[in-house]
Scaffold this active site. Structure first.
Site, short mmCIF file in Angstrom:
data_model
loop_
_atom_site.label_atom_id
_atom_site.label_comp_id
_atom_site.label_asym_id
_atom_site.label_seq_id
_atom_site.Cartn_x
_atom_site.Cartn_y
_atom_site.Cartn_z
N HIS A 65 0.82 -1.21 0.00
CA HIS A 65 0.00 0.00 0.00
C HIS A 65 0.85 1.26 0.00
O HIS A 65 2.06 1.25 0.27
CB HIS A 65 -0.98 0.00 1.18
CG HIS A 65 -0.33 0.08 2.54
ND1 HIS A 65 0.03 1.27 3.13
CD2 HIS A 65 -0.01 -0.89 3.44
CE1 HIS A 65 0.55 1.04 4.32
NE2 HIS A 65 0.54 -0.27 4.53
N CYS A 84 2.78 -4.95 6.86
CA CYS A 84 2.51 -4.73 5.44
C CYS A 84 3.69 -4.02 4.77
O CYS A 84 4.59 -3.51 5.44
CB CYS A 84 1.23 -3.92 5.26
SG CYS A 84 -0.27 -4.84 5.67
#
Length: 365
Positions: free
Chosen positions: A271, A290
């Site tokens: 992301h 992440c």
């Protein structure tokens, strides 16, 4: 330095002949006594005169970053040739290649050859269970190198720095396949992050939630939204937290403007991020597991080629609408998450990175 090598079926990180040759070379170097330690002291710059300069030259000659100088060149001046050798060393150790010998560069210079041998041996071991044939079009994230690279038909098409998980929230090693992306995503804050990271900030500053555009819900039913001002946050703890937090889309959203989804048991995805300044750092262990991307829009445009959003102009216009959109990718792409602290690249250069998660095997006695 090993010989330049063609791409292997296992990808750039596992060019096995190069790794094996490098390991043999470093064993030979160890048998010859390794390299000298460079004593600590003030930061060394080009143009400095310092008694440590001859040792620095010897150290860089031993590792192949500097050609063997003539005897009369073992003087104290930090000259241009030495600065270029330091930059070569820094580049292949994942440091900012500024040619300045500061604390981080000195630390890497003084890693003993036995440790480098251990890293190369660990990489050879890690390469064995990898898929024998990577897909012609794939994304490779090397966690220890803080990089993402996209290959197609053996050619590097896209490369960028990334941010990976903190040492206590490590990014796992696994394979997946990106099948869709989300523009202007909301962030459903995981319970552990809500209680361990955000709750202390909320207690310290009751206006934190409103400033961060975070809404509060009682459970997972969207109709149960409550007013955060009516909650006694000081009475809550990680073991007593009945709320769900959701951050609305926008420039301050923790996921940025785009996230890339690929099913996996770890709930890890790629992301964007609003914290752009963190990409300037050498070590980038700042996420909760992440992968944060330095250039997420470039990746999105690449994956959306042939669609109405396959140009930067169209993509930025869609983002500017602030509308949350889930978009399937026409050709889903394989993602390989690797953890390699040593490898030989296609140019034959031996690369080393810090073992940020202490995953390399312990040294043998």
């Amino acid at each position: 330095m090993a010989e330049p090598e063609a791409p292997s079926a296992r990808g750039e990180l596992c060019l096995l002949p190069g790794l094996e040759k490098a390991l043999a070379q470093y064993h030979q170097l160890a048998a010859q006594g390794g390299w000298p330690q460079v004593p600590g002291g003030p930061t060394l710059h080009e143009g400095d005169m310092d008694v440590r300069t001859p040792l620095l030259r010897q150290r860089l000659v031993a590792s192949g970053d500097l050609a063997s100088p003539r005897e009369e060149e073992y003087f104290f001046l930090f000259d241009k040739t030495l600065r270029e050798a330091v930059q070569r060393f820094q580049s292949r150790h994942g440091l900012i290649a500024d040619g300045v010998v500061g604390t981080k560069t000195l630390t890497e210079l003084n890693v003993p050859v036995s440790e480098r041998i251990r890293q190369l041996a660990a990489s050879l071991e890690r390469c064995q269970p990898l898929p024998s044939l990577l897909e012609p079009r794939h994304i490779l994230v090397n966690i220890a190198d803080f990089t993402l690279k996209l290959y197609e038909d053996g050619e590097l098409r896209l490369s960028m720095p990334v941010i990976v998980g903190k040492t206590y929230r490590q990014t796992p090693v696994f394979n997946g396949r990106i099948s869709s992306l989300v523009l202007n995503p909301t962030w459903e804050v995981p319970h552990s992050i809500a209680t361990k990271d955000l709750l202390p900030k909320i207690k310290k500053n009751p206006g934190y939630l409103r400033k961060s555009d975070i809404r509060v819900f009682l459970g997972w039913n969207p109709s149960t939204e409550i007013d955060s001002a009516g909650v006694d946050w000081t009475s809550l703890s990680p073991s007593r937290f009945p709320y769900r937090l959701r951050q609305e889309p926008g420039p301050a959203n923790a996921l940025g403007r785009v996230k890339f989804l690929f099913p996996n048991p770890y709930d890890v995805y790629l992301h964007d991020t609003p914290s752009r300044d963190l990409f300037q750092k050498d070590d980038r262990t700042f996420s909760s597991g992440c992968i944060r991307l330095a250039r997420p829009l470039d990746l999105a445009v690449y994956l959306l080629q042939g669609t109405p959003l396959g140009s930067m102009e169209a993509l930025t216009a869609a983002i500017a609408s602030d509308k949350t959109q889930s978009i399937p990718i026409p050709s889903p792409i394989a993602v390989y998450m690797a953890y390699m602290t040593a490898w030989v690249d296609r140019d034959g250069t031996v690369q080393f990175r810090r073992d940020i998660y202490n995953r390399d095997p312990a040294p043998q006695r």
